[in-house]
Design an enzyme around this catalytic site. Structure first.
Site, mmCIF file in Angstrom:
data_model
loop_
_atom_site.group_PDB
_atom_site.id
_atom_site.type_symbol
_atom_site.label_atom_id
_atom_site.label_comp_id
_atom_site.label_asym_id
_atom_site.label_seq_id
_atom_site.Cartn_x
_atom_site.Cartn_y
_atom_site.Cartn_z
ATOM 1 N N TYR A 150 0.838 -1.206 0.000
ATOM 2 C CA TYR A 150 0.000 0.000 0.000
ATOM 3 C C TYR A 150 0.870 1.251 0.000
ATOM 4 C CZ TYR A 150 -3.067 3.501 2.307
ATOM 5 O OH TYR A 150 -3.758 4.626 2.654
ATOM 6 N N LYS A 154 1.168 4.260 -2.696
ATOM 7 C CA LYS A 154 0.849 5.644 -2.353
ATOM 8 C C LYS A 154 2.023 6.580 -2.649
ATOM 9 C CE LYS A 154 -3.387 5.254 -0.794
ATOM 10 N NZ LYS A 154 -4.521 5.857 -1.541
#
Length: 260
Positions: A150, A154
């Site tokens: 993740y 990002k």
């Protein structure tokens, strides 16, 4: 800039607390706000919490280019998109050791590839409106806080934000990112039900001694999408109650004179 009556905003991942708060904030400056989510039941529930003719819901898998093309066609019937908010996202494995190849691909597909695909789906409309893109990144994309797949996605999203700003600025398109810290959503409320001290424990990491509210993120998005940010493009704005600024020395005791 378009008149309000002509402005359409699209918010992905809009069934959640952050997406819904963003939709409410953008409804002040847009005639229509399209709430997009893959979960029709959650989307229907989110829409039931809102009132007014500005809100429209559309189901879509934002990782699927064909489904996005269908969405773009349907949204075009409402008008040209002036604001695109790429908010859909999710995190899976907490550690790199526990991250499988499948998790890596899934997290990158949703958190990085999908915003790229969404931008391309609405690119021509954004050119016509000289519109704004706001990507919801995370403090995880700025430093190491766990959830590696993740977080890597990002971080890539912050760079994609800058790429759009640089390449599409000549069309009047502005592109910025918001990087929230811990946000008090229903997921965190569920954790609090198990551990009533979870918010007290979390807030000690934040200089403001609290965690972020969905409305805090929404206010930042509305600012970046609005006229007051007309000269701002290519930035990542942390909305993190001071987390990425640094940590105060925990052992230090302040004298009375140091409390301003």
């Amino acid at each position: 800039m378009q008149d309000r009556k002509d402005r359409v905003a699209v918010v992905t991942g809009a069934a959640g607390d952050i997406g819904r708060a963003i939709a409410v904030a953008l409804s002040e400056s847009h005639a229509k706000v399209v709430l997009v989510d893959i979960d029709p039941d959650a989307l229907s529930n989110a829409l039931s919490l809102l009132s007014g003719p500005a809100f429209v819901s559309k189901t879509c898998d934002v990782t699927d280019p064909q489904d996005l093309a269908r969405l773009a066609t349907e949204v075009a019937e409402l008008g040209d998109v002036a604001t695109l908010v790429n908010n859909a996202g999710a995190a899976r494995a907490v550690s790199l050791h526990d991250t499988t190849a499948e998790i890596w691909r899934k997290d990158n597909t949703l958190n990085l590839e999908a915003p790229f695909l969404c931008f391309r789906a609405f690119e021509e409309a954004l050119k016509r409106t000289q519109g704004s893109v706001v990507n919801i990144s995370s403090v995880n994309g700025m430093a190491v806080f766990g959830h590696p797949a993740y977080s890597a996605a990002k971080a890539g999203l912050i760079h994609l934000t800058k790429l759009i700003a640089v390449e599409y600025g000549k069309f009047g398109i502005r592109s910025n990112a918001v990087a929230p810290g811990t946000v008090r959503t229903q997921a965190w409320e569920a954790r609090a039900a198990v551990n009533p001290q979870v918010f007290e424990e979390a807030k000690h990491w934040y200089p403001l001694q609290r965690i972020v509210r969905p409305e805090d993120v929404a206010n930042a998005v509305a600012f970046l999408a609005g006229p007051q940010a007309a000269a701002i493009s290519g930035v990542c704005l942390p909305v993190d109650c001071g987390l990425t600024a640094g940590q105060a020395p925990l052992a230090r005791t302040f004298s009375q004179s140091e409390h301003y």
